[in-house]
Design a protein around this motif. Structure first.
Motif, short mmCIF file in Angstrom:
data_model
loop_
_atom_site.label_atom_id
_atom_site.label_comp_id
_atom_site.label_asym_id
_atom_site.label_seq_id
_atom_site.Cartn_x
_atom_site.Cartn_y
_atom_site.Cartn_z
N PHE A 1 116.51 56.20 -10.59
CA PHE A 1 117.94 56.33 -10.34
C PHE A 1 118.65 56.27 -11.69
O PHE A 1 118.04 55.97 -12.71
CB PHE A 1 118.45 55.24 -9.39
N GLN A 2 119.93 56.58 -11.66
CA GLN A 2 120.68 56.59 -12.92
C GLN A 2 121.81 55.56 -12.89
O GLN A 2 122.39 55.30 -11.84
CB GLN A 2 121.24 57.98 -13.20
N ILE A 3 122.06 54.99 -14.08
CA ILE A 3 123.15 54.03 -14.22
C ILE A 3 123.99 54.45 -15.42
O ILE A 3 123.54 55.24 -16.24
CB ILE A 3 122.62 52.59 -14.43
N GLU A 4 125.18 53.90 -15.49
CA GLU A 4 126.02 54.18 -16.65
C GLU A 4 126.26 52.88 -17.41
O GLU A 4 126.69 51.89 -16.83
CB GLU A 4 127.36 54.78 -16.20
N THR B 1 118.54 56.63 -17.28
CA THR B 1 117.62 56.75 -16.15
C THR B 1 116.79 55.48 -16.04
O THR B 1 116.27 54.99 -17.04
CB THR B 1 116.68 57.97 -16.32
N VAL B 2 116.69 54.97 -14.82
CA VAL B 2 115.85 53.78 -14.57
C VAL B 2 114.69 54.22 -13.69
O VAL B 2 114.90 54.76 -12.59
CB VAL B 2 116.65 52.66 -13.86
N GLU B 3 113.47 54.01 -14.18
CA GLU B 3 112.28 54.36 -13.38
C GLU B 3 111.69 53.09 -12.79
O GLU B 3 111.35 52.15 -13.52
CB GLU B 3 111.24 55.04 -14.28
N LEU B 4 111.57 53.06 -11.49
CA LEU B 4 110.95 51.92 -10.81
C LEU B 4 109.52 52.28 -10.43
O LEU B 4 109.28 53.25 -9.72
CB LEU B 4 111.76 51.54 -9.56
N LYS B 5 108.57 51.49 -10.97
CA LYS B 5 107.16 51.73 -10.66
C LYS B 5 106.62 50.53 -9.88
O LYS B 5 106.51 49.44 -10.43
CB LYS B 5 106.36 51.94 -11.95
N ASN B 6 106.32 50.76 -8.61
CA ASN B 6 105.76 49.69 -7.77
C ASN B 6 104.25 49.70 -7.88
O ASN B 6 103.61 50.73 -7.71
CB ASN B 6 106.18 49.89 -6.31
N TYR C 1 117.15 48.49 -4.24
CA TYR C 1 118.28 47.54 -4.22
C TYR C 1 118.00 46.39 -5.21
O TYR C 1 118.87 46.01 -5.99
CB TYR C 1 118.47 47.00 -2.80
N ASP C 2 116.76 45.85 -5.18
CA ASP C 2 116.37 44.77 -6.11
C ASP C 2 116.47 45.24 -7.55
O ASP C 2 116.91 44.50 -8.43
CB ASP C 2 114.92 44.32 -5.83
N ALA C 3 116.07 46.48 -7.78
CA ALA C 3 116.10 47.04 -9.14
C ALA C 3 117.53 47.13 -9.65
O ALA C 3 117.82 46.77 -10.80
CB ALA C 3 115.43 48.41 -9.16
N LYS C 4 118.44 47.57 -8.78
CA LYS C 4 119.85 47.69 -9.18
C LYS C 4 120.45 46.32 -9.46
O LYS C 4 121.23 46.16 -10.39
CB LYS C 4 120.65 48.44 -8.10
#
Length: 197
Positions: free
Chosen positions: A3-6, A13-18, A46-49
């Motif tokens: 997902f992307q954040i500002e 870009t934030v990459e979540l690797k489970n 949601y946890d990542a954000k």
């Protein structure tokens, strides 16, 4: 999953690797515009954000540090200073570092060995991703050629650290006491060293 954040008007870009076998959550700044989170399979988007929100100040300062430490394509680090590749006529930086460290480090080992009265059986050099120096059971020392990037005091600290392993093959209190005798500000050097990585 990404997902992307500002952050400070920059899109990141934030990459979540489970991963199955991960117990903890790891947050890493890979580039100025890329963050990686490695976590167990129950860690949600949601946890990542939430984590990004919680760590936003740390993320900002880490990105600033990363951009400050970034070198131009025609630059390289030599004993803590930024130099131009063309001034040294360098074609292969690793080869250059290996040649240079072989001129400097053995003399430093000799000098510090005499002071500490601890003598290695051999000295070798290679490029490592994780370790800066090592001492094997035969008291042979190995050093990372990338030490050439850092100020000479870092190289001296790593040498003292490895020479101390000739006497103590662990990181016991006696080991650190010995390191401190020959490098009283080793904690400060370690901290600066880690911050520059």
């Amino acid at each position: 999953m990404s997902f992307q954040i500002e952050i400070e008007e920059k899109i990141i870009t934030v990459e979540l690797k489970n991963r199955k076998n991960i117990k903890h959550c790891y947050l890493r700044i890979l580039k100025e515009n890329l963050i990686e989170i490695k976590a167990n399979r129950y860690f949600t988007l949601y946890d990542a954000k939430k984590l990004i929100e919680k760590k936003s100040e740390w993320i900002k300062s880490s990105i600033k540090k990363l951009s400050k430490n970034r070198l131009n394509e025609d630059e390289f680090l030599y004993l803590g200073e930024i130099k131009k590749l063309e001034d040294f006529n360098i074609k292969n930086l690793d080869f250059f570092y290996k040649k240079e460290i072989q001129k400097i480090l053995p003399l430093k080992v000799e000098e510090l060995s005499k002071k500490m009265q601890l003598f290695p059986t051999s000295i070798s050099f290679r490029k490592n991703k994780r370790t800066w120096g090592s001492c094997n059971y035969k008291n042979g020392l190995n050093f990372n050629i990338l030490l050439m990037k850092f100020p000479i005091e870092v190289m001296e600290y790593v040498i003292i650290h490895e020479l101390a392993h000739i006497k103590h093959k662990n990181h016991s209190k006696d080991f650190w006491n010995l390191v401190e005798v020959y490098c009283p500000n080793y904690k400060e050097i370690e901290k600066r060293f880690k911050n520059s990585l």
